[in-house]
Design an enzyme around this catalytic site. Structure first.
Site, short mmCIF file in Angstrom:
data_model
loop_
_atom_site.label_atom_id
_atom_site.label_comp_id
_atom_site.label_asym_id
_atom_site.label_seq_id
_atom_site.Cartn_x
_atom_site.Cartn_y
_atom_site.Cartn_z
N HIS A 57 11.79 -7.15 -3.84
CA HIS A 57 12.50 -5.90 -3.52
C HIS A 57 13.69 -6.13 -2.59
O HIS A 57 13.76 -7.14 -1.90
CB HIS A 57 11.55 -4.91 -2.84
CG HIS A 57 10.39 -4.51 -3.69
ND1 HIS A 57 10.50 -4.30 -5.04
CD2 HIS A 57 9.09 -4.27 -3.37
CE1 HIS A 57 9.32 -3.94 -5.52
NE2 HIS A 57 8.44 -3.94 -4.53
N THR B 109 8.81 0.75 -5.64
CA THR B 109 8.14 1.94 -6.18
C THR B 109 8.78 3.21 -5.62
O THR B 109 9.03 4.17 -6.34
CB THR B 109 6.65 1.93 -5.78
OG1 THR B 109 6.10 0.66 -6.11
CG2 THR B 109 5.87 3.02 -6.46
N GLY B 110 9.06 3.19 -4.31
CA GLY B 110 9.62 4.39 -3.67
C GLY B 110 10.98 4.74 -4.25
O GLY B 110 11.31 5.92 -4.42
N PRO C 185 -0.99 -2.26 -10.16
CA PRO C 185 -2.17 -3.03 -10.55
C PRO C 185 -2.58 -4.09 -9.53
O PRO C 185 -3.75 -4.49 -9.48
CB PRO C 185 -1.76 -3.67 -11.88
CG PRO C 185 -0.74 -2.72 -12.42
CD PRO C 185 0.01 -2.20 -11.23
N SER C 186 -1.64 -4.53 -8.68
CA SER C 186 -2.04 -5.54 -7.68
C SER C 186 -3.09 -4.95 -6.72
O SER C 186 -3.94 -5.67 -6.20
CB SER C 186 -0.82 -6.05 -6.90
OG SER C 186 -0.28 -5.01 -6.13
O1 CDP Z 1 5.18 -1.06 -4.38
P1 CDP Z 1 6.11 -1.31 -3.24
O2 CDP Z 1 5.95 -2.68 -2.63
O3 CDP Z 1 7.52 -1.03 -3.65
O4 CDP Z 1 5.82 -0.19 -2.12
P2 CDP Z 1 4.89 0.04 -0.83
O5 CDP Z 1 5.01 -1.07 0.15
O6 CDP Z 1 3.52 0.44 -1.23
O7 CDP Z 1 5.61 1.33 -0.21
C1 CDP Z 1 5.96 2.44 -1.01
C2 CDP Z 1 7.44 2.72 -0.85
O8 CDP Z 1 7.71 3.16 0.49
C3 CDP Z 1 8.32 1.49 -1.02
O9 CDP Z 1 8.55 1.22 -2.38
C4 CDP Z 1 9.56 1.85 -0.24
O10 CDP Z 1 10.44 2.63 -1.03
C5 CDP Z 1 9.00 2.71 0.90
N1 CDP Z 1 8.83 1.93 2.15
C6 CDP Z 1 9.85 1.97 3.09
O11 CDP Z 1 10.90 2.58 2.87
N2 CDP Z 1 9.70 1.32 4.29
C7 CDP Z 1 8.61 0.61 4.54
N3 CDP Z 1 8.49 0.00 5.74
C8 CDP Z 1 7.57 0.54 3.57
C9 CDP Z 1 7.72 1.21 2.38
#
Ligand code: CDP
Length: 313
Positions: free
Chosen positions: A288, A241-242, A155-156
């Protein structure tokens, strides 16, 4: 010079982990000698037994009746009673194929995907999962592909990119065209401030006739998943999320291949600096613990539970 040295140190440490994994610390049950795949089956089935994402990850009219009190997983003091109106937006039944999917590609948003040429390899999977409505078209397609069967929508993003859907909705509807009829997974019940904007997203999709299929993460599943990984020693304030999607993919897919997971500042082989995302350099949320999660992913990779793609394709 300093960046190069740090990068090379990081790479060495990472490959040391890969080559010399401490199996006793793996988040899988410890078993006697056996084929790696046997140990891995234990890991998947434990996830299924304790979290049961297959039936519960997504809220459905079957697993959540009218009158149910939903407890927000990010703020357990807050609850929401499911009204008739909200109930009607829930999926009728769980959205996953009853037969396990042969091969899934889960695409993280890491800058490691830039210039990776992994688009074809990603698109060749039977089921492609993506995170946070990432851009796919034009410049990115060759490196990240376009096929999308499931995409999450934090949602952000709805807040920042689409003004919380308070005014014109067309830019949001148009942006969804990239994902076709994918499941659009909204964590509507993680925090109370996410609920209204997520419901607006679902109503917008319905009203506009967009083929995307809005569904909601079940806060009970997200809580169980967080407890599951806590007992394995992973204690971030929130799972990324990942990492949530990896856990779910391990339940619904026979083979899980990860792309775009590399939460470090330099390329693993060529050591040049990377942006955080393949499409921008927004910093990681302090909620995270991506390097700790990545450590687990590396262990799962070395056990054969999933496959991490770190190089170019
Ligand atoms: O929602 P969130 O901040 O968790 O995720 P995001 O920044 O949109 O990226 C999606 C997913 O990719 C993350 O949750 C991580 O699991 C993975 N990721 C990663 O492994 N390395 C990064 N440099 C960026 C994202």
């Amino acid at each position: 010079l300093i960046i190069l040295c740090l990068g090379s140190l990081l790479t060495t440490v990472t490959w040391y982990w890969l080559d010399d994994v401490e199996f006793s610390k793996l988040p899988c049950p410890k078993k006697g000698p056996g084929k790696l795949s046997d140990i891995c089956k234990g890991c998947r089935s434990r996830l299924r037994r304790k979290c049961n994402g297959f039936d519960t990850a997504i809220i459905t009219q079957e697993n959540t009746r009218i009158g149910t009190k939903l407890v927000y997983d990010g703020d357990e003091k807050k609850t929401l009673k499911v009204t008739r109106e909200i109930f009607h937006v829930f999926a009728k039944e769980h959205p996953f194929e009853t037969k396990r999917l042969d091969k899934c590609a889960l695409v993280g948003n890491g800058g490691i995907l830039t210039d990776s040429r992994c688009g074809k390899s990603i698109d060749s999977a039977k089921f492609v999962l993506r995170c946070n409505l990432p851009p796919l078209k034009s410049d990115y397609q060759e490196h990240v592909g376009v096929k999308t069967d499931l995409v999450t929508a934090n949602p952000s993003i709805l807040l920042k990119k689409y003004g919380s859907l308070m005014n014109r909705r067309r830019p949001f509807v148009e942006s969804l065209q990239s994902y076709g009829n994918a499941l659009l997974v909204l964590p509507a019940f993680s925090y109370s401030f996410n609920t209204d904007v997520s419901l607006r997203a679902a109503y917008t999709i319905e009203d506009s006739g967009s083929p995307a299929q809005p569904v909601f993460f079940n806060p009970g599943y997200l809580r169980n998943l967080s407890i599951f990984w806590r007992t394995e020693g992973l204690k971030p304030r929130r799972l990324s999320t990942g990492f949530i999607m990896t856990s779910l993919a391990l339940e619904i897919c026979d083979n899980v291949e990860l792309y775009g997971f590399w939460p470090f500042g330099n390329h693993p082989y060529e050591l040049y600096p990377l942006s955080n995302h393949y499409y921008d350099d927004m910093k990681v949320s302090p909620m995270h613990a991506m390097p700790a999660e990545f450590n687990i992913l590396l262990r799962l990779h070395s056990e054969g539970v999933l496959k991490l793609h770190l190089g170019n394709c």
